[in-house]
Motif scaffolding. Structure first.
Motif, short mmCIF file in Angstrom:
data_model
loop_
_atom_site.label_atom_id
_atom_site.label_comp_id
_atom_site.label_asym_id
_atom_site.label_seq_id
_atom_site.Cartn_x
_atom_site.Cartn_y
_atom_site.Cartn_z
N TRP A 54 0.87 -1.18 0.00
CA TRP A 54 0.00 0.00 0.00
C TRP A 54 0.90 1.22 0.00
O TRP A 54 2.08 1.12 0.35
CB TRP A 54 -0.93 -0.01 1.22
CG TRP A 54 -1.93 -1.11 1.14
CD1 TRP A 54 -1.73 -2.42 1.50
CD2 TRP A 54 -3.25 -1.03 0.64
NE1 TRP A 54 -2.86 -3.14 1.24
CE2 TRP A 54 -3.82 -2.32 0.72
CE3 TRP A 54 -4.02 0.01 0.12
CZ2 TRP A 54 -5.12 -2.58 0.30
CZ3 TRP A 54 -5.32 -0.26 -0.28
CH2 TRP A 54 -5.85 -1.55 -0.19
N VAL A 70 -4.23 7.15 0.31
CA VAL A 70 -3.78 5.76 0.31
C VAL A 70 -4.29 5.02 -0.92
O VAL A 70 -5.47 5.08 -1.25
CB VAL A 70 -4.25 5.04 1.60
CG1 VAL A 70 -3.83 3.58 1.59
CG2 VAL A 70 -3.70 5.75 2.83
N SER A 89 -1.61 1.20 6.43
CA SER A 89 -2.48 1.87 5.46
C SER A 89 -3.80 2.26 6.13
O SER A 89 -4.36 3.32 5.83
CB SER A 89 -2.73 0.99 4.24
OG SER A 89 -3.63 -0.06 4.52
N ILE A 128 -0.40 -3.16 5.10
CA ILE A 128 -1.86 -3.04 5.15
C ILE A 128 -2.33 -2.46 6.49
O ILE A 128 -3.28 -1.67 6.52
CB ILE A 128 -2.55 -4.39 4.84
CG1 ILE A 128 -4.05 -4.16 4.63
CG2 ILE A 128 -2.25 -5.42 5.92
CD1 ILE A 128 -4.76 -5.29 3.95
N SER A 164 -3.64 1.12 -3.21
CA SER A 164 -3.04 -0.21 -3.26
C SER A 164 -2.04 -0.27 -4.41
O SER A 164 -2.30 0.25 -5.49
CB SER A 164 -4.12 -1.27 -3.46
OG SER A 164 -3.53 -2.51 -3.77
#
Length: 133
Positions: A33, A60, A47, A44, A62
């Motif tokens: 991320w 944010v 994030s 993660i 991916s």
């Protein structure tokens, strides 16, 4: 060799950069991320903490699920985790850095503790105000 990232193949060199192989916040391996406006890669769990800060602070995305704009790839490629941490943590004492101490027994970040830590650091080290014209 085919690109590792089918959604954002231009991001492969950025991910492969040694300074981006661990999360900028907690040092977890293989972050997937990113805070595209801050120029960092995060795990993660981190994030989620960045999402809780709001998009006016941290945007944010991916690495593998979202299609990235060219300017996001350029930002993360130019800044990266090491340079960002050198900048953002420059005036912090080592005790102010969040690594490790914000993880609970289950190994997850506690957003309340992250927020409290940021507020304490801001109180001790207020940002300089820009002079008014």
């Amino acid at each position: 060799m085919p690109p590792k990232n089918n959604v954002n193949p231009d991001l492969d060199p950025v991910i492969a950069n040694p300074c981006n192989r661990v999360c900028a916040d907690c040092d977890a391996k293989a972050p997937r991320w990113a805070s595209v406006n801050l120029g960092i890669l995060v795990c993660i769990d981190c994030s989620g903490a960045h999402r809780n800060l709001g998009t006016h602070i941290s945007v944010v995305k991916s690495v593998t699920l979202d299609k990235w704009q060219a300017k996001w790839i350029a930002t993360v490629g130019k800044i990266g985790n090491t340079l960002a941490n050198d900048f953002f943590e420059d005036r912090l004492d080592s005790s102010d850095k969040p690594r490790g101490r914000l993880l609970g027994e289950e190994g997850r970040l506690h957003p309340e503790e992250v927020r409290a830590q940021v507020l304490r650091a801001q109180e001790r080290h207020p940002a300089p105000r820009a002079p008014r014209p």
